[in-house]
Design an enzyme around this catalytic site. Structure first.
Site, mmCIF file in Angstrom:
data_model
loop_
_atom_site.group_PDB
_atom_site.id
_atom_site.type_symbol
_atom_site.label_atom_id
_atom_site.label_comp_id
_atom_site.label_asym_id
_atom_site.label_seq_id
_atom_site.Cartn_x
_atom_site.Cartn_y
_atom_site.Cartn_z
ATOM 1 N N TYR A 159 0.837 -1.207 0.000
ATOM 2 C CA TYR A 159 0.000 0.000 0.000
ATOM 3 C C TYR A 159 0.873 1.259 0.000
ATOM 4 O O TYR A 159 0.634 2.193 -0.764
ATOM 5 C CB TYR A 159 -0.923 -0.038 1.215
ATOM 6 C CG TYR A 159 -1.975 1.045 1.240
ATOM 7 C CD1 TYR A 159 -3.107 0.972 0.415
ATOM 8 C CD2 TYR A 159 -1.877 2.136 2.102
ATOM 9 C CE1 TYR A 159 -4.090 1.954 0.449
ATOM 10 C CE2 TYR A 159 -2.859 3.120 2.148
ATOM 11 C CZ TYR A 159 -3.957 3.022 1.320
ATOM 12 O OH TYR A 159 -4.937 4.002 1.352
ATOM 13 N N THR A 184 -14.089 4.474 7.258
ATOM 14 C CA THR A 184 -14.856 3.960 6.113
ATOM 15 C C THR A 184 -14.850 2.431 6.235
ATOM 16 O O THR A 184 -14.091 1.873 7.041
ATOM 17 C CB THR A 184 -14.190 4.323 4.764
ATOM 18 O OG1 THR A 184 -12.968 3.570 4.649
ATOM 19 C CG2 THR A 184 -13.899 5.797 4.602
HETATM 20 P P1 NAP Z 1 -13.957 1.994 0.618
HETATM 21 O O1 NAP Z 1 -15.006 2.509 1.543
HETATM 22 O O2 NAP Z 1 -13.587 0.560 0.656
HETATM 23 O O3 NAP Z 1 -14.343 2.433 -0.871
HETATM 24 C C1 NAP Z 1 -13.559 2.049 -1.964
HETATM 25 C C2 NAP Z 1 -14.488 1.681 -3.101
HETATM 26 O O4 NAP Z 1 -13.651 1.362 -4.232
HETATM 27 C C3 NAP Z 1 -15.313 0.429 -2.797
HETATM 28 O O5 NAP Z 1 -16.633 0.570 -3.282
HETATM 29 C C4 NAP Z 1 -14.550 -0.641 -3.525
HETATM 30 O O6 NAP Z 1 -15.328 -1.767 -3.891
HETATM 31 C C5 NAP Z 1 -14.082 0.117 -4.743
HETATM 32 N N1 NAP Z 1 -13.002 -0.573 -5.418
HETATM 33 C C6 NAP Z 1 -12.013 -1.315 -4.865
HETATM 34 N N2 NAP Z 1 -11.245 -1.861 -5.807
HETATM 35 C C7 NAP Z 1 -11.756 -1.449 -6.992
HETATM 36 C C8 NAP Z 1 -11.408 -1.702 -8.337
HETATM 37 N N3 NAP Z 1 -10.434 -2.547 -8.659
HETATM 38 N N4 NAP Z 1 -12.119 -1.088 -9.316
HETATM 39 C C9 NAP Z 1 -13.173 -0.283 -9.006
HETATM 40 N N5 NAP Z 1 -13.572 -0.058 -7.741
HETATM 41 C C10 NAP Z 1 -12.870 -0.621 -6.755
HETATM 42 O O7 NAP Z 1 -12.577 2.776 0.863
HETATM 43 P P2 NAP Z 1 -12.269 4.319 1.194
HETATM 44 O O8 NAP Z 1 -11.712 4.354 2.559
HETATM 45 O O9 NAP Z 1 -13.403 5.194 0.816
HETATM 46 O O10 NAP Z 1 -11.033 4.536 0.219
HETATM 47 C C11 NAP Z 1 -11.128 5.286 -0.991
HETATM 48 C C12 NAP Z 1 -9.706 5.634 -1.428
HETATM 49 O O11 NAP Z 1 -9.095 6.444 -0.412
HETATM 50 C C13 NAP Z 1 -8.779 4.429 -1.601
HETATM 51 O O12 NAP Z 1 -7.928 4.651 -2.692
HETATM 52 C C14 NAP Z 1 -7.973 4.405 -0.323
HETATM 53 O O13 NAP Z 1 -6.718 3.796 -0.496
HETATM 54 C C15 NAP Z 1 -7.839 5.900 -0.078
HETATM 55 N N6 NAP Z 1 -7.553 6.246 1.304
HETATM 56 C C16 NAP Z 1 -8.380 5.876 2.314
HETATM 57 C C17 NAP Z 1 -8.051 6.221 3.617
HETATM 58 C C18 NAP Z 1 -8.923 5.839 4.783
HETATM 59 O O14 NAP Z 1 -8.444 5.988 5.923
HETATM 60 N N7 NAP Z 1 -10.156 5.374 4.581
HETATM 61 C C19 NAP Z 1 -6.882 6.933 3.887
HETATM 62 C C20 NAP Z 1 -6.060 7.296 2.824
HETATM 63 C C21 NAP Z 1 -6.401 6.950 1.531
HETATM 64 P P3 NAP Z 1 -15.312 -3.083 -2.929
HETATM 65 O O15 NAP Z 1 -16.155 -2.718 -1.740
HETATM 66 O O16 NAP Z 1 -15.885 -4.144 -3.805
HETATM 67 O O17 NAP Z 1 -13.877 -3.325 -2.556
#
Ligand code: NAP
Length: 254
Positions: free
Chosen positions: A144, A179
């Site tokens: 990651y 999330t």
């Molecule tokens: P989340 O709630 O899991 O949402 C991510 C969404 O992306 C989910 O609907 C997921 O589907 C979808 N997804 C995953 N792999 C995919 C693919 N190959 N193609 C299309 N869609 C896909 O996560 P989030 O926390 O909102 O994260 C969103 C972004 O922010 C990510 O890039 C994460 O790395 C980044 N981020 C998050 C945090 C945090 O603390 N939450 C911090 C820094 C960065 P599924 O449910 O089927 O997997």
């Protein structure tokens, strides 16, 4: 007839992507909510109602991403929120698990930039969701951290390449946001506590905090901003990342 600007949000079924889709809809965009979770994103689009719509796309499947942008046509804002992580020591991690994260978080960002870059209008904006882990290492999160560091650099290269066409490319690098992605880590005793100890503003993020920055980066207010990776973490980049692996191992031993 009302003419809407068009925004595409990839990963819009959940968390930061869903919050970003709502923020862009409030700003007057017609939003295409895309995700590999086709049912989830259909429900989200129905919640927003007309003129918003959903699409199925998986960033590890280039054809599906190309189809998404071909069907959308010219657009004004693209936000890529697809991402996930795994946890494990480098010496124990099967290379396939490393590649899975790189494939979604880094190569996926490239594939979205490639096909979005072909349909974004002059004045349009692409926003990638990088991470605090793009600059702050975390033990157990090699794939990651490496992927997000790569995504931050990819953002800067894309900004250089797309600037002659008036397209701005930026990233948001959030810290810990509650999330579904972070639910497993947050359920490990000690993880959130250690994160908050290292966050000067003393709270974790909300998807809406990130969505507000995404909406800003897509807006005319950011029209002189490109190649930026915006830290958004309550000041956590000023301190250090929690030792997640330590807490996971402590839990396993208990
Ligand atoms: P989340 O709630 O899991 O949402 C991510 C969404 O992306 C989910 O609907 C997921 O589907 C979808 N997804 C995953 N792999 C995919 C693919 N190959 N193609 C299309 N869609 C896909 O996560 P989030 O926390 O909102 O994260 C969103 C972004 O922010 C990510 O890039 C994460 O790395 C980044 N981020 C998050 C945090 C945090 O603390 N939450 C911090 C820094 C960065 P599924 O449910 O089927 O997997």
């Amino acid at each position: 007839m009302t003419t809407h600007r068009t925004a595409v949000v990839v990963g819009a079924a959940s968390g930061i992507g869903w919050a970003s889709a709502q923020a862009l809809a409030e700003d007057g965009y017609r939003v295409v909510l895309a995700d590999r979770n086709a049912d989830g994103v259909r429900d989200r689009a129905a919640t927003l109602g007309e003129p918003h719509r959903s699409a199925s796309a998986d960033v590890t499947d280039e054809d599906s991403v190309q189809r998404l942008f071909d069907e959308t046509g010219p657009c004004d804002a693209v936000v890529n929120c697809a991402g996930f992580s795994n946890v494990g020591l480098i010496v124990d991690m099967p290379v396939e698990q490393f590649r899975e994260v790189i494939d979604v978080c880094l190569t996926g960002g490239f594939v979205v930039a490639k096909h979005a870059g072909r349909v974004l209008r002059e004045g349009g904006a692409l926003v990638q969701i990088s991470s605090l882990n793009g600059r702050q290492p975390a033990s157990g999160m090699s794939a990651y951290c490496a992927a997000k560091a790569g995504l931050s650099m990819l953002t800067q290269v894309a900004a250089l390449e797309m600037a002659p066409r008036g397209i701005r490319v930026n990233a948001v690098a959030p810290g810990f946001v509650h999330t579904p992605l972070t639910d497993p880590a947050a359920s490990v005793p000690g993880v959130v506590e250690e994160y908050l100890e290292n966050t000067p503003l003393g709270r974790a993020g909300r998807p809406e905090d990130v969505a507000a920055a995404v909406a800003f980066l897509c807006s005319p207010a950011a029209s002189w901003m490109t190649g930026e990776v915006l830290d958004l973490n309550g000041g956590a980049h000023l301190k250090r990342y929690p030792d997640i692996l330590h807490h996971v191992m402590k839990l396993a031993e208990a």
